[in-house]
Design a protein around this motif. Structure first.
Motif, short mmCIF file in Angstrom:
data_model
loop_
_atom_site.label_atom_id
_atom_site.label_comp_id
_atom_site.label_asym_id
_atom_site.label_seq_id
_atom_site.Cartn_x
_atom_site.Cartn_y
_atom_site.Cartn_z
N THR A 100 0.83 -1.21 0.00
CA THR A 100 0.00 0.00 0.00
C THR A 100 0.86 1.25 0.00
O THR A 100 2.09 1.18 0.19
N PHE A 101 0.22 2.40 -0.18
CA PHE A 101 0.88 3.70 -0.08
C PHE A 101 -0.12 4.71 0.45
O PHE A 101 -1.32 4.49 0.43
N TRP A 102 0.41 5.82 1.00
CA TRP A 102 -0.43 6.90 1.53
C TRP A 102 -0.40 8.08 0.55
O TRP A 102 0.63 8.41 -0.03
N THR A 103 -1.56 8.72 0.39
CA THR A 103 -1.67 9.90 -0.48
C THR A 103 -2.64 10.88 0.15
O THR A 103 -3.41 10.51 1.06
N ALA A 104 -2.60 12.14 -0.31
CA ALA A 104 -3.47 13.19 0.24
C ALA A 104 -4.30 13.80 -0.88
O ALA A 104 -3.81 14.01 -1.99
N CYS A 105 -5.57 14.07 -0.58
CA CYS A 105 -6.45 14.73 -1.55
C CYS A 105 -6.01 16.18 -1.73
O CYS A 105 -5.74 16.89 -0.76
N SER A 106 -5.95 16.65 -2.99
CA SER A 106 -5.50 18.02 -3.27
C SER A 106 -6.55 19.06 -2.89
O SER A 106 -6.24 20.25 -2.82
N ARG A 107 -7.79 18.63 -2.60
CA ARG A 107 -8.84 19.59 -2.25
C ARG A 107 -9.04 19.66 -0.72
O ARG A 107 -8.87 20.69 -0.12
N ARG B 242 -7.39 17.78 1.54
CA ARG B 242 -6.14 17.50 2.23
C ARG B 242 -6.27 16.37 3.26
O ARG B 242 -5.57 16.36 4.28
N LEU B 243 -7.15 15.43 3.01
CA LEU B 243 -7.26 14.27 3.88
C LEU B 243 -6.34 13.17 3.38
O LEU B 243 -6.22 12.95 2.18
N LEU B 244 -5.69 12.46 4.34
CA LEU B 244 -4.82 11.35 3.99
C LEU B 244 -5.63 10.07 3.84
O LEU B 244 -6.54 9.80 4.62
N HIS B 245 -5.27 9.26 2.83
CA HIS B 245 -5.95 7.99 2.59
C HIS B 245 -4.91 6.94 2.23
O HIS B 245 -3.84 7.25 1.72
N GLN B 246 -5.27 5.69 2.49
CA GLN B 246 -4.39 4.56 2.18
C GLN B 246 -5.02 3.75 1.05
O GLN B 246 -6.19 3.38 1.13
N PHE B 247 -4.24 3.42 -0.01
CA PHE B 247 -4.72 2.64 -1.14
C PHE B 247 -3.68 1.59 -1.49
O PHE B 247 -2.53 1.65 -1.05
N GLU B 248 -4.09 0.62 -2.31
CA GLU B 248 -3.13 -0.34 -2.83
C GLU B 248 -2.19 0.35 -3.82
O GLU B 248 -2.58 1.28 -4.54
N ARG B 249 -0.97 -0.17 -3.91
CA ARG B 249 0.06 0.52 -4.71
C ARG B 249 -0.26 0.50 -6.20
O ARG B 249 0.25 1.33 -6.96
N LYS B 250 -1.14 -0.38 -6.65
CA LYS B 250 -1.45 -0.42 -8.09
C LYS B 250 -2.20 0.83 -8.55
O LYS B 250 -2.32 1.09 -9.74
N TYR B 251 -2.74 1.62 -7.58
CA TYR B 251 -3.45 2.85 -7.94
C TYR B 251 -2.55 4.08 -7.88
O TYR B 251 -3.04 5.22 -7.97
N LEU B 252 -1.22 3.91 -7.72
CA LEU B 252 -0.31 5.04 -7.63
C LEU B 252 -0.29 5.83 -8.94
O LEU B 252 -0.29 5.26 -10.03
N ASP B 253 -0.30 7.19 -8.84
CA ASP B 253 -0.26 8.13 -9.98
C ASP B 253 -1.48 8.00 -10.88
O ASP B 253 -1.41 8.34 -12.06
N GLN B 254 -2.60 7.51 -10.36
CA GLN B 254 -3.84 7.46 -11.13
C GLN B 254 -4.85 8.45 -10.56
O GLN B 254 -4.71 8.93 -9.44
N ILE B 255 -5.86 8.78 -11.38
CA ILE B 255 -6.91 9.71 -10.95
C ILE B 255 -7.92 8.91 -10.12
O ILE B 255 -8.54 7.98 -10.63
N GLU C 287 -5.23 13.35 -8.20
CA GLU C 287 -4.17 12.46 -8.65
C GLU C 287 -3.47 11.87 -7.43
O GLU C 287 -3.07 12.60 -6.52
N ALA C 288 -3.34 10.55 -7.40
CA ALA C 288 -2.79 9.85 -6.24
C ALA C 288 -1.27 9.93 -6.26
O ALA C 288 -0.60 9.10 -6.85
N VAL C 289 -0.71 10.96 -5.58
CA VAL C 289 0.74 11.13 -5.46
C VAL C 289 1.16 10.63 -4.09
O VAL C 289 0.52 10.98 -3.08
N GLU C 290 2.18 9.81 -4.02
CA GLU C 290 2.59 9.20 -2.76
C GLU C 290 3.16 10.24 -1.81
O GLU C 290 3.99 11.08 -2.20
N ALA C 291 2.73 10.18 -0.53
CA ALA C 291 3.29 11.02 0.53
C ALA C 291 4.35 10.20 1.24
O ALA C 291 4.04 9.20 1.88
#
Length: 646
Positions: A152-159, A161-174, A185-189
């Protein structure tokens, strides 16, 4: 819908196997066979109630969960519980359902209803149940991990600013933000490699409260996990989750060391680690966008949404075509199968006609054999009727002997007077009521071993109409052999049989305590505090094997300490006669060593119950306190001699 005869026969066979398994205490196998039989012939008599009874007994064998026994949801409304109890009681009542397991299941359902209909007992039970469910849920939460075995990886919403955890296959996707429902866009934190972060909100690192406050002071970050359990808001000059250093000390016991096990906190472990390792926050790109860029971004997002919608429509259309094609295939196979069945049915009908034409003579012979069988059955029934009439005449002769010879009757029933209590007061004309069961003296040795159910009573002149109660042996070879040896069985299940009229009080002994088990069936067993005559086991042994049944009747007098139970039997203590009195008895020994247990099959040793009264009152000497006076009419003559005893 007509039931297939072959299926019904198979269901009847499985039902018989289920009953046998139940009698052998194999409840799991019994329920399995009963369910198979129900699937084959749901309308088979008694099968549905048998399955219901076995299910209830199966639940009770694991643990007595009252809601599961009543087959309702936990914490159901009392009206639902009452309605379900009435339904199960109607199905399982022994008067209407004599099948295997119904009586035991009926008792369990009644016990469950008594617990759940009592406000105090139900409140205590519900509290224990809630604690059990909560413990199971906590254990499940401790062991549950939705991302177990996944990267998994952690990312933050650009609007938002909440942190969320997703599977790594969704990295850099909308992706769509679970919080504000907007695309980003899911950018890794990036996180620090020096600490471990757990999605459930636990930390296993040592961190002082001052260090945490310093590193989190300037982070303007909101966090929300996917599970929705924890939140964190950071602001300048405040601790995690808006808590001060004092509240941090309360949670951590006033220590800066967080070691010694995992600690559950309401603050976000991910936010703390990001603050501690000083990660680079995701750029708020929208703040630096121009108006044209924002319009292009909005247009791009709209196009993506349209594309997703079209792809979804195409997918649904493909799925619909596949379903239609599949339905057509099923319909075609069904039509072919029906056609084959019709052809087979026609062929079978033709074969049946041929067989009937060829076997006409055989059918005629079968009819003749059935006619002979009916005649044989009729002769057997006539013989049974003659046998019953002969038995009835013999009983009526015994009653007539009591009626026609009053002087002789009085001579036979003459007994010694009791020392204190007048037992004749309990068998006056006014003592008889409809529905009572009375013990009746045996003509063999004058002991009260027979039972009669009072149907009607007439006081002046005195006359009662009774129905005799006959023992149900149910094929028990031990009971049958016992009766063949000349010993009457006084305990067990008794069924209402022939009727007669009696106008003499002298053949009645006492009212019998009994339980109505079913329609015209009564259970008579020893109860706590009652006094009984027990066949002496030494006289029944090898020493007395050459004697007749009458000569072998030597008795021990016992008092029951517990009521008879089919599971545990009963306990009793021996009595001995008090010197100087005719019918006063006391405990032979006192203490645990003086108690004897009888198993379920040993109740045949009981000869008859003896009416008794425990001596109390000021007029009784102190030496006779805790003694019993027994009815002399129910005592053998050899026990009435003054001075008999140990």
């Amino acid at each position: 819908m007509e039931t297939d005869p072959e299926a019904e026969r198979e269901a009847s066979r499985l039902k018989g196997i289920a009953e046998t398994k139940f009698k052998n205490s194999n409840l799991k196998s019994a329920l399995k066979h009963a369910k198979k039989a129900q699937r084959l012939a749901p309308s088979l008599e008694g099968l549905s109630s048998m399955v219901t009874a076995f299910k209830i007994l199966r639940v009770a064998s694991k643990s007595k969960e009252w809601y599961q026994i009543l087959q309702v949801e936990p914490f159901s409304h009392i009206n639902t519980i009452k309605k379900q109890y009435k339904k199960l009681a109607l199905i399982l009542h022994p008067d209407k359902n004599p099948h295997s397991g119904s009586e035991e299941a009926f008792k369990l359902v009644g016990e469950a209803f008594r617990v759940l209909s009592d406000k105090v007992r139900r409140k205590e039970y519900d509290m224990r149940l809630r604690i059990k469910i909560q413990d199971e849920k906590v254990a499940l939460d401790d062991n549950d991990d939705g991302f177990a075995g996944k990267e998994t990886f952690w990312t933050a919403c650009s609007r938002c600013r909440l942190l969320h955890q997703f599977e790594r296959k969704y990295l850099d996707q909308i992706l769509v933000c679970p919080g504000c429902k907007m695309s980003f866009e899911a950018v890794e934190a990036k996180e620090s490699n020096a600490v471990r972060v757990f999605r459930s909100g636990r930390l296993s690192e040592k961190m002082g409260s001052a260090d945490l406050k310093t590193k989190m002071g300037n982070v303007g970050l909101k966090r929300k996990t996917v599970s929705g359990d924890t939140k964190m808001k950071g602001s300048a000059g405040s601790g995690v989750d808006g808590e001060s250093g004092d509240s941090r000390k309360e949670m951590g016991g006033g220590r800066g060391d967080w070691g010694g096990g995992r600690l559950r906190r309401r603050t976000s472990s991910v936010g703390e680690v990001l603050a501690r390792s000083k990660p680079k926050l995701v750029e708020d790109r929208e703040e630096s966008m121009t108006l044209a860029e924002m319009q292009l971004e909005a247009k791009r997002r709209a196009n993506q949404a349209k594309l997703k919608f079209k792809l979804k429509e195409k997918e649904m259309e493909k799925r619909g075509k596949k379903e239609k094609k599949r339905e057509k295939e099923i319909e075609r196979h069904r039509a072919l199968k029906n056609k084959d069945l019709e052809v087979e049915g026609q062929q079978a009908a033709e074969r049946i006609v041929d067989l009937e034409n060829e076997n006409g003579v055989l059918a005629k012979k079968i009819v003749d054999l059935r006619t002979k069988k009916r005649r044989t059955v009729k002769k057997t029934e006539d013989l049974q009727i003659v046998r019953q009439e002969t038995l009835k005449k013999s009983v009526d002769l015994v009653i007539e002997r009591h009626k026609t010879s009053k002087t002789k009757d009085l001579e036979i029933m003459a007994v010694e007077d009791s020392d204190f209590y007048d037992f004749d007061r309990d068998r006056m004309e006014r003592s008889f009521k409809k529905g009572q069961v009375w013990a009746i003296y045996d003509d063999d040795d004058g002991m009260p071993r027979h039972y009669g159910l009072i149907d009607e009573v007439s006081v002046n002149p005195f006359e009662v109409k009774i129905s005799w109660l006959d023992l149900q042996s149910n094929g028990d070879e031990g009971l049958i052999c016992w009766e063949k040896q000349g010993f009457h069985v006084s305990c067990g299940r008794f069924k209402v049989s022939r009727k007669t009229s009696i106008d003499s009080l002298n053949i009645f002994s006492h009212i019998v305590e009994c339980e109505r088990a079913a329609r015209e069936v009564y259970r008579i067993f020893p109860t706590k505090g009652s006094v009984w005559a027990l066949y002496n086991e030494a006289a029944l042994g090898i020493e007395g094997s050459n004697l007749s049944a009458r000569d072998r009747r030597s008795y021990d007098i016992v008092v029951l300490l517990t009521t008879y139970s089919e599971m545990h039997g009963l306990s009793m203590a021996y009595l001995e006669k008090v010197d100087g009195f005719k019918a006063v008895f006391k405990r032979r020994e006192i203490g645990c060593h003086a108690i004897r247990w009888l198993e379920k099959d040993d109740v045949r040793l009981f000869s008859h119950q003896i009416p008794a009264r425990k001596l109390t009152g000021d007029e009784i000497p102190d030496s006779l306190k805790d003694c019993w006076e027994l009815d002399p009419a129910s005592l053998p003559s050899d026990l009435l001699t003054i001075g008999w005893g140990s």
